[in-house]
Scaffold this motif. Structure first.
Motif, PDB file in Angstrom:
ATOM      1  N   VAL A 131       1.022  -1.288  -0.081  1.00 17.42           N
ATOM      2  CA  VAL A 131      -0.019  -0.025  -0.037  1.00 17.42           C
ATOM      3  C   VAL A 131       0.933   1.189   0.072  1.00 17.42           C
ATOM      4  CG1 VAL A 131      -0.332  -0.149   2.548  1.00 17.42           C
ATOM      5  CG2 VAL A 131      -1.862   1.065   1.285  1.00 17.42           C
ATOM      6  N   GLU A 132       0.651   2.162  -0.797  1.00 22.59           N
ATOM      7  CA  GLU A 132       1.193   3.465  -0.985  1.00 22.59           C
ATOM      8  C   GLU A 132       1.400   3.991   0.479  1.00 22.59           C
ATOM      9  OE1 GLU A 132      -0.096   6.262  -3.681  1.00 22.59           O
ATOM     10  OE2 GLU A 132      -0.115   4.991  -5.299  1.00 22.59           O
ATOM     11  N   LYS A 133       2.494   4.460   0.783  1.00 20.87           N
ATOM     12  CA  LYS A 133       3.096   5.002   2.239  1.00 20.87           C
ATOM     13  C   LYS A 133       3.189   4.008   3.374  1.00 20.87           C
ATOM     14  CE  LYS A 133       2.983   8.779   0.204  1.00 20.87           C
ATOM     15  NZ  LYS A 133       4.376   9.633  -0.391  1.00 20.87           N
ATOM     16  N   GLY A 134       3.079   2.599   3.065  1.00 24.54           N
ATOM     17  CA  GLY A 134       3.443   1.544   3.741  1.00 24.54           C
ATOM     18  C   GLY A 134       4.547   1.385   3.935  1.00 24.54           C
ATOM     19  N   SER A 135       5.121   0.145   4.483  1.00 20.52           N
ATOM     20  CA  SER A 135       6.606  -0.196   4.698  1.00 20.52           C
ATOM     21  C   SER A 135       6.734  -1.640   3.755  1.00 20.52           C
ATOM     22  CB  SER A 135       6.642  -0.584   6.096  1.00 20.52           C
ATOM     23  OG  SER A 135       6.555   0.590   6.971  1.00 20.52           O
ATOM     24  N   LEU A 145       6.874   2.599   0.682  1.00 21.03           N
ATOM     25  CA  LEU A 145       6.366   2.551  -0.631  1.00 21.03           C
ATOM     26  C   LEU A 145       5.715   4.082  -1.179  1.00 21.03           C
ATOM     27  CD1 LEU A 145       4.530  -0.770   0.012  1.00 21.03           C
ATOM     28  CD2 LEU A 145       6.343  -0.494  -1.595  1.00 21.03           C
ATOM     29  N   ILE A 146       6.239   4.357  -2.125  1.00 23.67           N
ATOM     30  CA  ILE A 146       5.949   5.696  -2.885  1.00 23.67           C
ATOM     31  C   ILE A 146       4.804   5.513  -3.862  1.00 23.67           C
ATOM     32  CG2 ILE A 146       6.649   7.425  -4.599  1.00 23.67           C
ATOM     33  CD1 ILE A 146       9.405   7.387  -3.201  1.00 23.67           C
ATOM     34  N   ALA A 147       4.807   4.375  -4.694  1.00 21.33           N
ATOM     35  CA  ALA A 147       3.768   4.199  -5.624  1.00 21.33           C
ATOM     36  C   ALA A 147       3.750   2.564  -5.864  1.00 21.33           C
ATOM     37  CB  ALA A 147       4.144   4.648  -6.946  1.00 21.33           C
ATOM     38  N   VAL A 148       2.771   2.148  -6.125  1.00 16.38           N
ATOM     39  CA  VAL A 148       2.646   0.605  -6.261  1.00 16.38           C
ATOM     40  C   VAL A 148       1.549   0.187  -7.523  1.00 16.38           C
ATOM     41  CG1 VAL A 148       1.433  -1.561  -5.239  1.00 16.38           C
ATOM     42  CG2 VAL A 148       2.472   0.166  -3.753  1.00 16.38           C
ATOM     43  N   THR A 149       2.055  -0.626  -8.372  1.00 14.38           N
ATOM     44  CA  THR A 149       1.257  -0.997  -9.335  1.00 14.38           C
ATOM     45  C   THR A 149       0.923  -2.701  -9.174  1.00 14.38           C
ATOM     46  OG1 THR A 149       2.834  -1.916 -11.126  1.00 14.38           O
ATOM     47  CG2 THR A 149       2.341   0.639 -11.022  1.00 14.38           C
ATOM     48  N   GLU A 150       0.401  -3.227 -10.300  1.00 13.91           N
ATOM     49  CA  GLU A 150      -0.144  -4.890 -10.092  1.00 13.91           C
ATOM     50  C   GLU A 150       1.097  -5.309  -9.828  1.00 13.91           C
ATOM     51  OE1 GLU A 150      -1.776  -6.605 -13.533  1.00 13.91           O
ATOM     52  OE2 GLU A 150      -3.332  -7.611 -12.230  1.00 13.91           O
ATOM     53  N   ASP A 151       2.304  -5.293 -10.437  1.00 12.74           N
ATOM     54  CA  ASP A 151       3.570  -6.029 -10.093  1.00 12.74           C
ATOM     55  C   ASP A 151       4.722  -5.281  -9.942  1.00 12.74           C
ATOM     56  OD1 ASP A 151       3.685  -5.123 -12.829  1.00 12.74           O
ATOM     57  OD2 ASP A 151       3.604  -7.016 -13.701  1.00 12.74           O
ATOM     58  N   GLN A 154       7.627   1.292  -6.157  1.00 12.93           N
ATOM     59  CA  GLN A 154       8.722   2.164  -6.230  1.00 12.93           C
ATOM     60  C   GLN A 154       8.941   2.641  -4.805  1.00 12.93           C
ATOM     61  OE1 GLN A 154       8.470   6.352  -7.957  1.00 12.93           O
ATOM     62  NE2 GLN A 154       9.780   5.627  -9.476  1.00 12.93           N
ATOM     63  N   VAL A 155      10.381   2.851  -4.409  1.00 13.74           N
ATOM     64  CA  VAL A 155      10.731   3.457  -3.075  1.00 13.74           C
ATOM     65  C   VAL A 155      11.807   4.509  -3.436  1.00 13.74           C
ATOM     66  CG1 VAL A 155      10.216   1.478  -1.683  1.00 13.74           C
ATOM     67  CG2 VAL A 155      12.514   1.806  -2.905  1.00 13.74           C
ATOM     68  N   GLY A 156      12.072   5.442  -2.354  1.00 13.14           N
ATOM     69  CA  GLY A 156      13.082   6.394  -2.579  1.00 13.14           C
ATOM     70  C   GLY A 156      14.197   6.315  -1.691  1.00 13.14           C
ATOM     71  N   ILE A 157      15.525   6.444  -1.847  1.00  9.57           N
ATOM     72  CA  ILE A 157      16.701   6.090  -0.900  1.00  9.57           C
ATOM     73  C   ILE A 157      17.223   7.594  -0.874  1.00  9.57           C
ATOM     74  CG2 ILE A 157      16.726   3.727  -0.782  1.00  9.57           C
ATOM     75  CD1 ILE A 157      19.172   3.864  -2.542  1.00  9.57           C
ATOM     76  N   ILE A 158      17.675   7.921   0.442  1.00 10.14           N
ATOM     77  CA  ILE A 158      18.181   9.414   0.732  1.00 10.14           C
ATOM     78  C   ILE A 158      19.754   8.880   0.542  1.00 10.14           C
ATOM     79  CG2 ILE A 158      16.512  10.381   1.944  1.00 10.14           C
ATOM     80  CD1 ILE A 158      17.866   9.465   4.523  1.00 10.14           C
ATOM     81  N   PRO A 159      20.510   9.709   0.410  1.00  9.43           N
ATOM     82  CA  PRO A 159      22.104   9.855   0.492  1.00  9.43           C
ATOM     83  C   PRO A 159      22.598   8.902   1.493  1.00  9.43           C
ATOM     84  CG  PRO A 159      21.730  11.943  -0.205  1.00  9.43           C
ATOM     85  CD  PRO A 159      20.307  11.516   0.140  1.00  9.43           C
ATOM     86  N   GLN A 174      19.459  -6.554 -10.977  1.00  9.61           N
ATOM     87  CA  GLN A 174      19.887  -7.117  -9.675  1.00  9.61           C
ATOM     88  C   GLN A 174      18.725  -7.647  -8.834  1.00  9.61           C
ATOM     89  OE1 GLN A 174      23.173  -5.253  -7.924  1.00  9.61           O
ATOM     90  NE2 GLN A 174      23.381  -6.585  -6.249  1.00  9.61           N
ATOM     91  N   THR A 175      19.033  -8.856  -8.240  1.00 10.58           N
ATOM     92  CA  THR A 175      17.833  -9.599  -7.501  1.00 10.58           C
ATOM     93  C   THR A 175      17.746  -9.160  -6.052  1.00 10.58           C
ATOM     94  OG1 THR A 175      17.818 -11.424  -8.773  1.00 10.58           O
ATOM     95  CG2 THR A 175      16.892 -11.608  -6.914  1.00 10.58           C
ATOM     96  N   VAL A 176      16.784  -8.727  -5.553  1.00  8.40           N
ATOM     97  CA  VAL A 176      16.643  -8.486  -3.993  1.00  8.40           C
ATOM     98  C   VAL A 176      15.664  -9.069  -3.248  1.00  8.40           C
ATOM     99  CG1 VAL A 176      17.369  -6.050  -4.377  1.00  8.40           C
ATOM    100  CG2 VAL A 176      14.995  -6.577  -4.448  1.00  8.40           C
ATOM    101  N   ASN A 177      15.976  -9.364  -1.913  1.00 11.14           N
ATOM    102  CA  ASN A 177      15.037 -10.014  -1.279  1.00 11.14           C
ATOM    103  C   ASN A 177      13.995  -9.220  -0.588  1.00 11.14           C
ATOM    104  OD1 ASN A 177      16.441 -12.496  -0.986  1.00 11.14           O
ATOM    105  ND2 ASN A 177      17.807 -11.694   0.460  1.00 11.14           N
ATOM    106  N   LEU A 178      12.718  -9.643  -0.649  1.00 15.55           N
ATOM    107  CA  LEU A 178      11.665  -8.776  -0.387  1.00 15.55           C
ATOM    108  C   LEU A 178      10.552  -9.285   0.898  1.00 15.55           C
ATOM    109  CD1 LEU A 178      10.315  -7.940  -3.917  1.00 15.55           C
ATOM    110  CD2 LEU A 178      11.673  -6.511  -2.769  1.00 15.55           C
ATOM    111  N   GLU A 179      10.523  -8.623   1.735  1.00 13.13           N
ATOM    112  CA  GLU A 179       9.408  -8.811   3.068  1.00 13.13           C
ATOM    113  C   GLU A 179       8.440  -7.863   3.043  1.00 13.13           C
ATOM    114  OE1 GLU A 179       9.248  -9.364   7.796  1.00 13.13           O
ATOM    115  OE2 GLU A 179      11.325  -9.646   6.852  1.00 13.13           O
ATOM    116  N   THR A 180       7.293  -8.230   2.933  1.00 11.32           N
ATOM    117  CA  THR A 180       5.992  -7.355   3.111  1.00 11.32           C
ATOM    118  C   THR A 180       5.702  -7.167   4.633  1.00 11.32           C
ATOM    119  OG1 THR A 180       4.707  -9.176   2.636  1.00 11.32           O
ATOM    120  CG2 THR A 180       5.207  -7.937   0.538  1.00 11.32           C
ATOM    121  N   ASP A 181       4.992  -6.087   4.729  1.00  9.69           N
ATOM    122  CA  ASP A 181       4.633  -5.737   6.022  1.00  9.69           C
ATOM    123  C   ASP A 181       3.956  -6.573   6.707  1.00  9.69           C
ATOM    124  OD1 ASP A 181       4.347  -4.473   8.277  1.00  9.69           O
ATOM    125  OD2 ASP A 181       3.326  -2.480   7.542  1.00  9.69           O
ATOM    126  N   ILE A 182       4.411  -7.549   7.749  1.00  6.49           N
ATOM    127  CA  ILE A 182       3.563  -8.518   8.605  1.00  6.49           C
ATOM    128  C   ILE A 182       2.192  -8.075   9.158  1.00  6.49           C
ATOM    129  CG2 ILE A 182       4.748  -7.860  10.757  1.00  6.49           C
ATOM    130  CD1 ILE A 182       3.476 -11.259   9.167  1.00  6.49           C
TER     131      ILE A 182
END
Length: 199
Positions: A131-135, A145-151, A154-159, A174-182
């Motif tokens: 969900v947008e603004k979720g973790s 989470l900044i934006a979410v589509t079906e698949d 997007q997120v943003g990272i600061i310096p 590159q492949t990353v590990n993903l854990e959605t918010d419990i």
């Protein structure tokens, strides 16, 4: 349990494989590491089975290899490290269990004035938990989470995040590990159960 606030970037010093089991050796700069401690390695909760002053080892089960990006690492690979949450620890991110749901790939990176926008793929079955603004935790890093589509999402990272985690050096595809918010998982399941009960 973890918070998604990375404390150290470690380096893979050894990868020993016997059949489907892996033992990883990791050089690190963590403090107060002990035998039996839980450590998040790229978001994966693993147990310290041996350690020296600046090095520790963990065993990895086949199920973990299947669900994560560990099969792609090699000696010299940088990894995000976070020790387990203590009762008196500050929770600066969100509740991260270290149980990876799935993997995704970096689709694009866009440099803005003071951040980098990263867009990742994610299997459609995990969309209900986003969900947008979720973790979400990406390689163990708690992000919003900044934006979410079906698949995709997007997120943003600061310096600071770019410098203090491995996300700043991610390359496209590159492949990353993903854990959605419990919390989102439990809410979704509860609502779905309630809807089915009404029917």
């Amino acid at each position: 349990m973890f918070t998604g606030i990375i404390k150290n970037i470690g380096t893979i010093a050894g990868v020993n494989r016997e059949n489907d089991n892996y033992r990883l050796t990791i050089n690190h700069g963590l403090n107060d590491l002990n035998l039996g401690d839980s450590v998040s390695i790229n978001g994966i909760c693993l147990t310290v089975v041996d350690f020296q002053k600046n090095q520790f080892q963990v065993d990895v089960m086949p199920e973990t290899i299947k669900r994560t990006n560990l099969a792609e690492i090699s000696v010299g690979t940088k990894v995000n490290l976070e020790p387990a949450l203590k009762p008196n620890s500050e929770i600066g991110g969100h509740f991260v269990l270290g149980h990876i749901d799935t993997t995704g790939k970096l689709l694009s990176r866009e440099v803005t004035e003071n951040s980098v926008l990263l867009t990742f793929s994610i299997p459609k079955k995990y969309n209900p938990y986003l969900v947008e603004k979720g973790s979400i935790a990406i390689d163990g890093v708690s992000l919003t989470l900044i934006a979410v589509t079906e698949d995709t999402f997007q997120v943003g990272i600061i310096p600071y995040t770019q410098d203090e985690t491995i996300l700043g050096s991610l390359e496209v595809n590159q492949t990353v590990n993903l854990e959605t918010d419990i919390l989102g998982k439990y809410i979704y399941k509860d609502l779905k159960r309630g809807y089915q009960d009404e029917k």
